[in-house]
Design a protein around this motif. Structure first.
Motif, PDB file in Angstrom:
ATOM      1  N   LYS A   1       5.790   4.663   0.665  1.00  0.00           N
ATOM      2  CA  LYS A   1       6.289   6.109   0.635  1.00  0.00           C
ATOM      3  C   LYS A   1       7.196   6.116   1.849  1.00  0.00           C
ATOM      4  CE  LYS A   1       2.842   9.045  -1.151  1.00  0.00           C
ATOM      5  NZ  LYS A   1       1.779  10.013  -0.810  1.00  0.00           N
TER       6      LYS A   1
ATOM      7  N   GLU B   1       0.734  -1.155   0.021  1.00  0.00           N
ATOM      8  CA  GLU B   1      -0.098   0.019   0.051  1.00  0.00           C
ATOM      9  C   GLU B   1       0.827   1.348   0.088  1.00  0.00           C
ATOM     10  OE1 GLU B   1      -2.876  -0.037   3.026  1.00  0.00           O
ATOM     11  OE2 GLU B   1      -3.583  -1.958   2.341  1.00  0.00           O
ATOM     12  N   ASP B   2       0.211   2.395  -0.329  1.00  0.00           N
ATOM     13  CA  ASP B   2       0.796   3.657  -0.520  1.00  0.00           C
ATOM     14  C   ASP B   2       1.761   4.107   0.611  1.00  0.00           C
ATOM     15  OD1 ASP B   2       1.380   5.802  -2.447  1.00  0.00           O
ATOM     16  OD2 ASP B   2       0.426   7.083  -0.860  1.00  0.00           O
TER      17      ASP B   2
END
Length: 277
Positions: free
Chosen positions: A195, A190-191
């Protein structure tokens, strides 16, 4: 003889009074400017280079030799300089670690000032942290930790309560562990997780090459800074091992088993003086 007696009678008392008046000032000037304490760091073992949820770390082991008279050590800091581009990073003392082999985490102490005495050299084992980078790193890891905890509670809230209370049988606990592992594999794509991974890659600034470590010991009474310098070299294999810790940081933040962080241990080398013209 009469002349000497007359001199002592008229001027002797004044001279003695002046000597008594000046003596404390002479002693103070002697202690402040001439008989000042001197601290000499003597390195031991190897320089420890690391990267973890604390960010980049440097571990130094050695002994502080105190000469002339005692002094109070207020702080110890490290200035790291990367040779190829003169990039600098400031590390402050983070924790005092036990000096004995096989010591446990219980022996760790937060760094604090201490008295250095000539009759008792001070042995140290200190891990240094970079404060500015930690202030950037901690919110990112905390956001990831909170997001993961929320995801686990949403999916397995009731099952976790059963395990915590001891009501769930061993097979059910093993199955829950398997399902949480599977959930983490999904979560890692997931993002937010991606990140955070890229942010850690940026913050892990270890690169192959030469580095200089300046140890700075600040004292009080009188105020002074005592220094020593060493160099070390990181090769590509060492840097790769340190960067493997990035994944371990993410896993540790999300309560996944990681084993041990990788550390690099390198010999102390004193900087070479430039050749004379």
């Amino acid at each position: 003889m009469n002349a000497l007696a007359e001199f002592l009678r008229t001027w002797g008392a004044l001279i003695i009074a002046l000597v008594a008046l000046v003596q404390p000032w002479v002693r103070a000037l002697w202690r402040r400017f001439i008989w000042k304490p001197k601290l000499i760091p003597h390195s031991a073992g190897r320089i420890e280079i690391g990267f973890s949820d604390l960010g980049p770390t440097i571990g130094l082991v050695g002994t502080l030799e105190c000469r002339r008279r005692q002094t109070f050590v207020q702080s110890m800091e490290v200035l790291l300089i990367r040779s190829k581009d003169s990039l600098t990073h400031n590390f402050y003392w983070g924790i005092f670690r036990p000096l004995s082999l096989g010591a446990t985490q219980e022996g760790l102490q937060l760094s604090s000032g201490f008295l250095a005495r000539p009759e008792e050299p001070y042995r140290y084992n200190i891990q240094f942290w970079e404060g500015d980078l930690q202030r950037e790193l901690r919110p990112k890891l905390e956001a990831l930790r909170q997001a993961w905890q929320n995801r686990v509670l949403e999916r397995f809230g009731e099952d976790l309560e059963a395990v915590a209370s001891g009501a769930a049988p061993a097979p059910a606990q093993a199955e829950l562990r398997r399902q949480i592992d599977e959930l983490y594999r999904e979560f890692s794509k997931e993002d937010l997780h991606v990140k955070t991974y890229h942010a850690l890659q940026r913050l892990c600034y270890w690169e192959p090459g030469d580095y200089t470590v300046d140890l700075r010991v600040a004292t009080a009474h009188p105020k002074a800074v005592h220094t020593d310098s060493w160099t070390f070299f990181l090769d590509e294999e060492a840097v790769e091992n340190l960067r493997l810790n990035i994944v371990r940081v993410l896993q540790s933040t999300c309560n996944q088993p990681i084993g041990q962080y990788n550390f690099i241990y390198l010999p102390y080398e004193h900087p070479q003086e430039p050749p004379r013209a």
